[in-house]
Design a protein around this motif. Structure first.
Motif, PDB file in Angstrom:
ATOM      1  N   GLY A 175       0.944  -1.162  -0.044  1.00  0.00           N
ATOM      2  CA  GLY A 175      -0.002  -0.036   0.129  1.00  0.00           C
ATOM      3  C   GLY A 175       0.917   1.307  -0.001  1.00  0.00           C
ATOM      4  O   GLY A 175       1.960   1.360  -0.533  1.00  0.00           O
ATOM      5  N   SER A 176       0.262   2.572   0.369  1.00  0.00           N
ATOM      6  CA  SER A 176       0.740   3.740   0.446  1.00  0.00           C
ATOM      7  C   SER A 176       1.914   3.764   1.429  1.00  0.00           C
ATOM      8  O   SER A 176       2.961   4.323   1.117  1.00  0.00           O
ATOM      9  N   ASP A 186      -4.509   3.778   5.291  1.00  0.00           N
ATOM     10  CA  ASP A 186      -4.626   2.332   6.257  1.00  0.00           C
ATOM     11  C   ASP A 186      -3.328   1.612   5.813  1.00  0.00           C
ATOM     12  O   ASP A 186      -2.694   1.869   4.969  1.00  0.00           O
ATOM     13  N   LEU A 187      -2.883   0.510   6.624  1.00  0.00           N
ATOM     14  CA  LEU A 187      -1.580  -0.345   6.452  1.00  0.00           C
ATOM     15  C   LEU A 187      -2.380  -1.700   5.654  1.00  0.00           C
ATOM     16  O   LEU A 187      -3.344  -2.315   6.062  1.00  0.00           O
ATOM     17  N   ASP A 188      -1.524  -2.156   4.346  1.00  0.00           N
ATOM     18  CA  ASP A 188      -2.068  -3.153   3.940  1.00  0.00           C
ATOM     19  C   ASP A 188      -0.848  -4.386   4.055  1.00  0.00           C
ATOM     20  O   ASP A 188       0.260  -4.066   3.560  1.00  0.00           O
TER      21      ASP A 188
HETATM   22 CA    CA Z   1      -3.572   1.557   2.282  1.00  0.00          CA
END
Ligand code: CA
Ligand code: DGT
Ligand code: CA
Ligand code: ZN
Length: 537
Positions: A175-176, A186-188
């Motif tokens: 993710g980002s 958010d955390l992926d």
């Molecule tokens: Ca994310």
């Protein structure tokens, strides 16, 4: 499984159309959803261009299905959501709230906003009129929405990820976060297995075989549990960005492959397992995550012209540090010690000038520079103020004596002219935090950035990439544009304590996202080269 996803979207469209009184169209989407959720081989119909052969799928619906296969979404859904009465659209954003519930809340309880809903939950009105279960679901949904909305700074996300590595084993954050964006929604997290015991520290919102959604501290986490052979493709997919992925998927299709979160396939055969191999098969080298924003990186990669973006190892020193002489916490001596720990070849001490930030008068500044003379590896610097008319807080005969002059605006909103005028002064080497933004607190000044880049290139004034996590100023897109003008950059932490000197990494990430290379950055030069550079202009 794509057919199920598409059916879900069609059901939602159908319900919204019903709310809007478009019964006939609503029925068509409903029937189509019923039909395609049973057709597992929907992709084959799409690939053979035979979607319209499916009973109930006309030209229009076929188009929507094609859009999904090409882009991963159906934009019509967003479009009709926007056409709903104001308030309902907002309610629909709550996880678990479908059109039916939204309409019930809207019509029966006159709830037209999230605030209304919050009140109705608190006063137990929903429980009275409907059920306790609905009330609890809405309460939970509202909480998810609120947590999900708040983005945190990249630096805060780093702290959380560090804590996580004490709790969970063998994971990677996609993710980002992996793209090192300045803020994180958010955390992926990708992993191949997860010990159920390790989840005790989390508030679990949803738990399935392949995906667990949780809240930890103040951030939302999506865990994806993937098969070993899917790992590379999942990492690629969930790193995004979405726009990068959409382009990549199209390229895969043109080459006769199928790319999704499970792998890169030719027919049913998996043809790549690592991220590197996926990019390679698609005709390009691996692309650093920071560049994956569909800002030209795919074209550059295909021509083998990716920039060699700067790395932390290339940074030879920190060019923006405050000491206890102005508003910093630490002594010159301690700062120099810390610089050694960071393996720097040099640093610049750049305290404020009077009256900003307990700043130095000309007399005190000269005294400080005298002290700095005894350190070979310390540049005699200053962060002097740009005043409203574009003039500076120090006289030229003082500025001339400095090794490095940063000029910054403090305490007012400058015009473009203000900054341009300051750059005309040839004693100025760097413009500090050029746009003045503080993420989530203060927006950027209203400046014509292209004019500033043009002047910076012309006057050989470097623009700062301020590494303080709430600044990150210049930001990624500015850096990329400025580089096209031939502008050079100076990465500085703006440290007011030795602890903050480690923030340099966030400046480097920002520089990387802006495609900056070693040669674009002043503090990638050796000390002698740097001194020669700033004195020759
Ligand atoms: Ca994310
Ligand atoms: P964030 O969380 O808002 O800071 O930003 P991201 O980029 O982490 O976005 P997120 O968490 O919604 O999704 C993670 C990645 O998953 C995203 O960067 C790309 C991929 N992804 C998510 N949704 C879609 C989609 O609808 N289509 C495609 N192609 N990729 C998606
Ligand atoms: Ca996510
Ligand atoms: Zn400043």
């Amino acid at each position: 499984m794509e057919n199920i996803e598409i059916a879900k979207i069609f059901y939602e469209i159908s319900e919204i159309l019903k709310l809007k009184g478009e019964d006939f169209k609503s029925r068509a989407y409903f029937n189509a959803a019923r039909r395609i959720e049973r057709i597992d081989e929907l992709r084959e119909f799409y690939e053979k261009n035979e979607l319209e052969k499916i009973p109930g799928i006309g030209k229009n619906l076929a188009k929507k299905i094609i859009e999904y296969f090409e882009t991963g979404e159906i934009s019509y859904l967003e479009k009709i959501k926007k056409e709903l009465p104001e308030g309902i659209e907002e309610l629909l954003k709550i996880p678990g709230v479908g059109p039916k519930t939204a309409l019930f809340l809207y019509r029966e309880l006159r709830i037209k906003s999230l605030e209304d809903l919050e009140r109705a939950i608190e006063s137990h009105e929903i429980r009275r009129v409907k059920t306790e279960k609905l009330e609890r679901n809405l309460e939970r949904g509202l909480k998810i929405l609120k947590t999900g909305k708040k983005r945190i700074l990249l630096s805060e996300a780093f702290k959380i990820v560090e804590e996580l590595s004490g709790v969970i084993k063998n994971f990677e954050v996609a993710g980002s976060f992996r793209r090192r964006k300045e803020t994180i929604g958010d955390l992926d997290i990708i992993l191949t297995e997860i010990d159920p015991n390790s989840l005790r520290d989390f508030q679990i919102l949803a738990k399935g075989e392949k995906k667990i959604t949780a809240i930890y501290k103040n951030i939302h986490i999506d865990f994806r549990i993937v098969k070993k052979e899917e790992y590379g493709a999942s990492l690629q997919y969930f790193t995004g960005s979405k726009e990068h992925n959409i382009r990549l998927r199209r390229i895969a299709q043109k080459k006769g492959y199928k790319l999704n979160e499970y792998g890169l396939f030719e027919g049913n055969r998996r043809v790549a397992t690592t991220e590197e191999d996926i990019y390679k098969k698609l005709g390009m080298p691996w692309i650093p995550p920071e560049l994956r924003e569909n800002m030209g990186e795919i074209e550059a990669a295909m021509k083998n012209r990716l920039p060699e973006i700067v790395d932390l190892r290339d940074i030879k020193g920190d060019l923006h540090i405050h000491t206890e002489w102005s508003d910093g916490l630490n002594s010159i001596e301690n700062i120099v010690k810390k610089a050694k720990e960071l393996n720097y070849e040099y640093i610049a001490i750049t305290d404020h000038t009077y009256p900003t930030g307990n700043g130095l008068t000309e007399k005190r500044l000269l005294e400080q520079w005298d002290v700095l003379e005894s350190y070979d590896e310390v540049l005699k610097g200053v962060e002097c103020d740009i005043l409203r008319d574009g003039s500076l807080s120090l006289r030229d005969n003082i500025l001339e004596k400095a090794d490095l002059v940063i000029a910054s605006v403090h305490g007012f909103k400058p015009t473009t002219e203000t900054i341009l005028k300051a750059m005309e002064n040839e004693n100025i080497d760097v413009i500090g935090h050029p746009t003045g933004r503080l993420i989530g607190v203060k927006t950027e000044y209203d400046l014509d950035m292209e004019k500033i880049f043009e002047k910076a290139a012309e006057t050989k004034t470097a623009l700062e990439i301020n590494a303080y996590p709430r600044r990150l100023d210049l930001r990624d897109i500015h850096i990329k544009k400025a580089k096209e003008y031939g502008v050079k950059f100076s990465i500085g932490t703006d440290s007011h304590s030795i602890k903050e000197m480690s923030n340099i990494i966030f400046g480097v990430y920002t520089a990387r996202r802006g495609w900056a290379e070693k040669k674009d950055i002043l503090n990638c030069m050796g000390l002698k080269e740097l001194k020669d550079y700033v004195h020759s202009f």
